[in-house]
Design a protein around this motif. Structure first.
Motif, mmCIF file in Angstrom:
data_model
loop_
_atom_site.group_PDB
_atom_site.id
_atom_site.type_symbol
_atom_site.label_atom_id
_atom_site.label_comp_id
_atom_site.label_asym_id
_atom_site.label_seq_id
_atom_site.Cartn_x
_atom_site.Cartn_y
_atom_site.Cartn_z
ATOM 1 N N SER A 171 0.931 -1.194 0.057
ATOM 2 C CA SER A 171 -0.028 0.172 0.002
ATOM 3 C C SER A 171 0.754 1.405 -0.126
ATOM 4 O O SER A 171 1.843 1.267 0.656
ATOM 5 C CB SER A 171 -0.942 0.134 1.196
ATOM 6 N N LEU A 172 0.324 2.244 -0.876
ATOM 7 C CA LEU A 172 1.481 3.778 -0.781
ATOM 8 C C LEU A 172 0.257 4.369 -0.297
ATOM 9 O O LEU A 172 -1.187 4.878 -0.746
ATOM 10 C CB LEU A 172 1.759 3.647 -2.207
ATOM 11 N N LEU A 173 0.612 5.220 0.933
ATOM 12 C CA LEU A 173 -0.182 6.381 1.318
ATOM 13 C C LEU A 173 -0.207 7.388 0.424
ATOM 14 O O LEU A 173 0.616 8.037 -0.279
ATOM 15 C CB LEU A 173 0.545 6.781 2.700
ATOM 16 N N ARG A 174 -1.430 7.849 0.214
ATOM 17 C CA ARG A 174 -1.730 9.041 -0.771
ATOM 18 C C ARG A 174 -2.797 10.037 0.099
ATOM 19 O O ARG A 174 -3.515 9.648 0.787
ATOM 20 C CB ARG A 174 -2.316 8.620 -1.864
ATOM 21 N N ALA A 175 -2.630 11.315 -0.161
ATOM 22 C CA ALA A 175 -3.291 12.476 0.485
ATOM 23 C C ALA A 175 -3.665 13.682 -0.609
ATOM 24 O O ALA A 175 -2.829 13.734 -1.481
ATOM 25 C CB ALA A 175 -2.850 12.884 1.663
ATOM 26 N N ARG A 176 -4.368 14.360 -0.346
ATOM 27 C CA ARG A 176 -4.896 15.603 -1.345
ATOM 28 C C ARG A 176 -3.236 16.448 -1.468
ATOM 29 O O ARG A 176 -2.972 16.983 -0.351
ATOM 30 C CB ARG A 176 -6.057 16.353 -1.114
ATOM 31 N N ARG B 189 3.119 11.864 -2.785
ATOM 32 C CA ARG B 189 4.152 10.799 -2.730
ATOM 33 C C ARG B 189 4.508 10.672 -1.044
ATOM 34 O O ARG B 189 5.568 11.368 -0.445
ATOM 35 C CB ARG B 189 5.419 11.307 -3.221
ATOM 36 N N LEU B 190 3.735 10.027 -0.229
ATOM 37 C CA LEU B 190 3.974 9.928 1.082
ATOM 38 C C LEU B 190 4.646 8.638 1.558
ATOM 39 O O LEU B 190 4.884 8.577 2.819
ATOM 40 C CB LEU B 190 2.549 10.088 1.791
ATOM 41 N N GLY B 191 5.005 7.799 0.532
ATOM 42 C CA GLY B 191 5.731 6.471 0.850
ATOM 43 C C GLY B 191 4.708 5.461 1.088
ATOM 44 O O GLY B 191 3.608 5.673 1.086
ATOM 45 N N PRO B 192 5.377 4.018 1.572
ATOM 46 C CA PRO B 192 4.759 3.125 1.861
ATOM 47 C C PRO B 192 4.021 3.165 3.173
ATOM 48 O O PRO B 192 4.660 3.432 3.923
ATOM 49 C CB PRO B 192 5.537 1.928 1.561
#
Length: 388
Positions: free
Chosen positions: A53-58, A62-65
């Motif tokens: 899973s890769l962390l995503r936000a608005r 590129r927040l990393g795994p």
């Protein structure tokens, strides 16, 4: 109307009466049997898979795994319990749950272990190879009989300086099922060895509070019974005495229930040969020789353990002194005559038994430390336990 009421009453009694019990007595019926051998399957849980899973936000792409690890699979553990008398209550199989899979932002939950309570003195052997997996002697001693699967690693665990967004994870390993033979051997300090109807159960009743079944016919005792002999002085030392069911000629060849009875003698530190002297000293000497032969054929050295002879049924015997003297000269060990029916010399026998066992403990060579044998694939996960 009266017939209907009586029928309803009998139906209620039939429903409320537990299976295996009799309403006419407080004891269990013959359906409740002693079980000392059981074949059981143990299935541990699998480890949960790791998550990618890769962390995503608005506005922050590129927040990393954030893939979490899976949960550990549950193991099946054998635990010795002195309150468990036999293997009757065991199920045919035990299965632990698998660990949960990892997810984005969190790890999977570990599964709970399944604890199986067995009597002290239980030996577990692999059914296919016969290899000893564990030997549980002491109370609350534990052994992992089937190890749960290892949890998988999520992609968070693969993050490094050169790989900021790993897209890989590992799957959880599968738990290895174990099919084992559980065998119970009674743990006692002194074992009573003799032919059927020699007076072993009556003797145990007279020296302890144990209540083995007594009858005027052979094979009254169908399973071992352990009685505790308390010291007569202020010493708190106790002696555990086991009433081993009667041994017959050819028992080492598994005639009758020979092997099922003989195996319970292995745990005893010392032996008391219970010999019926009501038929004369010569026949008593023959009984002793046959018993020693059966023990030696079953396991070499078993008849060489510290021993004494209890000459029983002296209340109906003739020339008791001559029979005891002949038996003492033939065996070369101490011989004591008793009458369980009249209580003759029971008090002195208790004193002798305590002194005899104390001497056995003093002269006994300390056994080398023995580690619990584990399957090869468990050695790196389980700490080896030393049994005294």
């Amino acid at each position: 109307m009266a017939c209907c009421v009586a029928y309803r009453r009998s139906l209620q009694l039939a429903i409320l009466t537990p299976k295996g019990y009799s309403r006419n007595s407080n004891s269990r019926t013959t359906e409740m049997q002693f079980v000392d051998l059981r074949s059981v399957r143990f299935k541990p849980g699998n480890g949960g898979n790791g998550c990618i899973s890769l962390l995503r936000a608005r506005n922050r792409p590129r927040l990393g795994p954030d893939g979490g690890d899976g949960g550990r699979g549950g193991s099946v553990i054998l635990r010795a319990d002195h309150n468990t008398s036999c293997l009757r209550g065991l199920l045919p199989s035990y299965k632990a749950k698998s660990g949960e899979e990892g997810e984005g932002g969190g790890h999977g939950k570990n599964s709970r272990d399944v604890v199986v309570r067995v009597p002290c003195g239980t030996i577990a052997r692999d059914k296919a190879t016969g290899k000893v997996l564990c030997d549980l002697v002491n109370d609350q001693q534990e052994h992992i009989i089937a190890l749960g699967g290892v949890a998988g690693v999520g992609n968070t665990g693969f993050k490094s300086d050169v790989n900021q967004t790993p897209r890989e994870s590992t799957r959880g390993t599968k738990g290895k099922e174990v099919h084992a033979i559980l065998e119970m051997q009674v743990i006692a300090d002194v074992g009573l060895v003799g032919f059927p109807n020699a007076g072993k159960s009556s003797f145990l009743r007279s020296i302890s509070r144990a209540t083995p079944k007594v009858g005027a016919y052979p094979f009254t005792t169908l399973y071992p019974t352990v009685g505790v002999v308390e010291c007569l002085d202020n010493n708190k030392e106790i002696v555990r005495v086991a009433d081993i069911p009667g041994i017959i000629e050819g028992a080492h060849l598994n005639k009758g229930l020979g092997l099922a009875f003989l195996k319970h003698v292995e745990r005893c530190r010392a032996l008391l040969f219970v010999i019926d002297v009501s038929c004369g000293g010569e026949y008593a000497a023959v009984q002793y020789d046959k018993l020693c032969h059966e023990l030696e054929q079953y396991k070499p050295g078993l008849s060489k353990r510290p021993a004494a002879v209890i000459a029983t049924k002296v209340d109906i015997a003739h020339d008791v002194a001559d029979s005891v003297e002949l038996l003492r000269g033939h065996t070369g060990i101490s011989v004591h005559s008793v009458s369980s029916l009249t209580g003759v010399r029971i008090a002195s026998i208790k004193t002798f038994l305590q002194q005899f066992y104390h001497k056995v403990k003093v002269e006994e060579k300390p056994a080398p430390s023995r580690s619990t044998v584990l399957p090869d694939d468990l050695c790196e996960w389980t700490t080896t336990e030393t049994v005294n």
